[in-house]
Scaffold this active site. Sequence first.
Site, PDB file in Angstrom:
ATOM      1  N   GLY A  54       0.725  -1.312  -0.013  1.00 11.27           N
ATOM      2  CA  GLY A  54       0.048  -0.086  -0.188  1.00 11.27           C
ATOM      3  C   GLY A  54       0.859   1.303   0.213  1.00 11.27           C
ATOM      4  N   PHE A  55       0.124   2.534   0.184  1.00 14.58           N
ATOM      5  CA  PHE A  55       0.801   3.789  -0.054  1.00 14.58           C
ATOM      6  C   PHE A  55       1.947   4.024   1.032  1.00 14.58           C
ATOM      7  CE2 PHE A  55      -0.306   8.129   1.596  1.00 14.58           C
ATOM      8  CZ  PHE A  55       0.901   8.866   1.032  1.00 14.58           C
ATOM      9  N   VAL A  56       1.255   3.954   2.149  1.00 13.02           N
ATOM     10  CA  VAL A  56       2.167   4.271   3.415  1.00 13.02           C
ATOM     11  C   VAL A  56       2.944   3.151   3.419  1.00 13.02           C
ATOM     12  CG1 VAL A  56       1.843   4.745   6.009  1.00 13.02           C
ATOM     13  CG2 VAL A  56       0.287   5.877   4.555  1.00 13.02           C
ATOM     14  N   THR A 108      -6.354  -3.084  -2.629  1.00 13.58           N
ATOM     15  CA  THR A 108      -6.199  -1.579  -3.076  1.00 13.58           C
ATOM     16  C   THR A 108      -4.723  -1.332  -3.052  1.00 13.58           C
ATOM     17  OG1 THR A 108      -6.260  -1.048  -0.639  1.00 13.58           O
ATOM     18  CG2 THR A 108      -8.203  -1.049  -1.986  1.00 13.58           C
ATOM     19  N   TYR A 127     -15.531   1.764   8.224  1.00 12.10           N
ATOM     20  CA  TYR A 127     -14.027   2.023   8.186  1.00 12.10           C
ATOM     21  C   TYR A 127     -13.709   2.486   9.842  1.00 12.10           C
ATOM     22  CZ  TYR A 127      -9.464   4.176   7.493  1.00 12.10           C
ATOM     23  OH  TYR A 127      -8.025   4.448   7.653  1.00 12.10           O
ATOM     24  N   LYS A 149     -12.034   0.347  12.772  1.00 13.64           N
ATOM     25  CA  LYS A 149     -11.030   0.745  13.347  1.00 13.64           C
ATOM     26  C   LYS A 149     -11.054   0.946  14.865  1.00 13.64           C
ATOM     27  CE  LYS A 149      -7.850   1.363   9.900  1.00 13.64           C
ATOM     28  NZ  LYS A 149      -6.742   0.593   9.761  1.00 13.64           N
ATOM     29  N   TYR A 153      -5.677  -7.485  23.986  1.00  8.47           N
ATOM     30  CA  TYR A 153      -4.618  -8.432  23.568  1.00  8.47           C
ATOM     31  C   TYR A 153      -3.390  -7.948  24.719  1.00  8.47           C
ATOM     32  CZ  TYR A 153      -5.790 -12.121  20.289  1.00  8.47           C
ATOM     33  OH  TYR A 153      -6.289 -12.980  19.558  1.00  8.47           O
TER      34      TYR A 153
END
Length: 313
Positions: free
Chosen positions: A10-12, A35, A145, A149, A159
């Site tokens: 991905g981009f980042v 994506t 989204y 998140k 966790y």
Amino acid sequence: MRVLISGGAGFVASHLADRWIADGHDVIAVDNLITGRRANIAHLLENPAFTYIQQDICDPLQIDGRLDGVFHMASPASPFDYLAHPIETMLVNSVGTKRMLDLARAQNARYLLASTSECYGDPLEHPQRETYWGNVNPIGPRAVYDEAKRFAEAMTMSYHREYGVDTKIVRIFNTYGPRMKLDDGRVVPAFLDQALNGRPITIFGDGSQTRSFCYVSDLVDGLTRLILSEEHEPVNIGNPTELTILEFAEVIQKLVGSSCAIERQPLPKDDPKQRKPDITKAKERLGWEPGVSLADGLAATVEFFRAQQAVAG
Ligand code: UDP
């Protein structure tokens, strides 16, 4: 160190892979290319420090050898992409998050969740501090989204508390730079694409909504500092320089030297009216603050898009 990066094409995440390889580490990137793009990591494929696995992280994943860190970066991230893949977005942030946490737990590895300023929804506190709980519509279109998140953050903290996994959570604000997709619908590539090609700039609503744009190398530096820190609660990483979308359109027009028209389009449902990170925590706990100006970051981004268009002919 040997680290796994989910969503590594991905981009980042591809910039993060570059940074960790440049720093002398080994990187395993996992991506199903919903994506992400192979082109983002093509230059790494022959590098012995880099391994690429093409698969969905919601499926069982076999990793041979030790891991010291897991960056969980996989998820569609632009409104255009997550609305096109709503179920995949919810699954990668729930099932996928559990798989990445189980992996970090089994490997006794550090773990970083790429969360988002969207956890604050359409924020009523401004600028946003990490202590703000947000104003999110749980059944609106963006919920696929935002709520996914928020679930991922809750799972990550569980966790940490239940099993002592060494988890970190970053809330990423609007980020831009080379390797964004020109057609991913986000405002930076959309306006640049329009201005570079002499098409009208599409302003959604009256353009008075604000955003704050961080250059990708600054973000990657923040992610790197955070995973190496002992900070377990969420940390905002973003650039606090805030602009209205109308002001941003003017910046782009000046930069590209175009006098293209402005075209108004309806504001998408639940589009946040304002967004600006309070980065006090990142400054104090990580010694981090952004260093790349909007002018320099946009110049590098324009150069990338021009080169892409030249290749595309
Ligand atoms: N936006 C716009 N025109 C576009 C694309 C986006 O006016 O062609 C606006 C959008 O409504 C939002 C802001 O720009 O207010 C940032 O949108 P983006 O999709 O980049 O990310 P968001 O911050 O909403 O996740």
